[in-house]
Design a protein around this motif. Structure first.
Motif, short mmCIF file in Angstrom:
data_model
loop_
_atom_site.label_atom_id
_atom_site.label_comp_id
_atom_site.label_asym_id
_atom_site.label_seq_id
_atom_site.Cartn_x
_atom_site.Cartn_y
_atom_site.Cartn_z
N ILE A 75 -32.26 31.18 -13.69
CA ILE A 75 -31.63 30.99 -14.99
C ILE A 75 -31.23 32.36 -15.51
O ILE A 75 -32.07 33.27 -15.61
N LEU A 76 -29.96 32.51 -15.82
CA LEU A 76 -29.44 33.78 -16.30
C LEU A 76 -29.69 33.92 -17.79
O LEU A 76 -29.63 32.95 -18.54
N GLY A 77 -29.95 35.16 -18.22
CA GLY A 77 -30.11 35.46 -19.64
C GLY A 77 -28.76 35.64 -20.29
O GLY A 77 -27.71 35.67 -19.63
N GLU A 134 -26.66 38.59 -19.04
CA GLU A 134 -26.13 38.38 -17.70
C GLU A 134 -24.95 37.42 -17.71
O GLU A 134 -24.01 37.55 -16.93
N GLN A 135 -24.96 36.45 -18.66
CA GLN A 135 -23.88 35.48 -18.76
C GLN A 135 -22.59 36.15 -19.23
O GLN A 135 -21.51 35.82 -18.77
N SER A 136 -22.70 37.10 -20.16
CA SER A 136 -21.49 37.75 -20.69
C SER A 136 -20.80 38.59 -19.61
O SER A 136 -19.60 38.70 -19.59
N SER A 137 -21.58 39.19 -18.70
CA SER A 137 -20.96 39.98 -17.63
C SER A 137 -20.28 39.08 -16.60
O SER A 137 -19.34 39.50 -15.94
#
Length: 138
Positions: A127-129, A132-135
């Motif tokens: 599960i990405l934080g 990490e999702q914005s990148s």
């Protein structure tokens, strides 16, 4: 030798003999054990040389033959042991490693080991934080 009378035995024998000349029942157990399926088929009295396991696409076929005892001069008092052809087919899903399928026959039981493919095995999804999702979306 004394034999007891069972009024239904003749009917059972007749019913089974009507279908016995073609294909016989092959009882199986099928279970998953870790990353493989195990199929165990009861084939008592079968010559191992007559057992054939084929894979055609996604269909696994088991065939075997049990020949009748030949006692030409005998007068049969009871003949209940089945003989003839045994055939079962199983449809395998996409998550099977068909190259890794193996089989062995021991004490009247045919065991077929069907491994699960690497891509079909359960796996943990990270599960990405938020950072990490914005990148990823940029």
């Amino acid at each position: 030798m004394t034999m007891s009378f069972d009024p239904f035995s003749d009917l059972d024998r007749l019913t089974s003999q009507l279908g016995s000349r073609s294909t016989r029942l092959m009882p199986v157990d099928l279970f998953r054990e870790g990353d493989r399926y195990v199929l165990a088929a009861d084939l008592p009295g079968i010559d191992p040389g007559s057992v054939d396991v084929d894979l055609d696409g996604h269909v696994l076929t088991i065939r075997a033959e049990r020949t009748a005892a030949s006692h030409e001069s005998a007068k049969w008092l009871a003949r209940e042991r089945p003989y003839g052809s045994y055939v079962r087919q199983f449809s395998l899903g996409d998550g099977i490693d068909t190259e890794g399928i193996s089989a062995h026959y021991d004490n009247g039981v045919l065991s077929v080991v069907i491994p699960v493919s690497e891509r079909a095995r359960p796996r943990k999804i990270d599960i990405l934080g938020k950072s990490e999702q914005s990148s990823i979306s940029a």
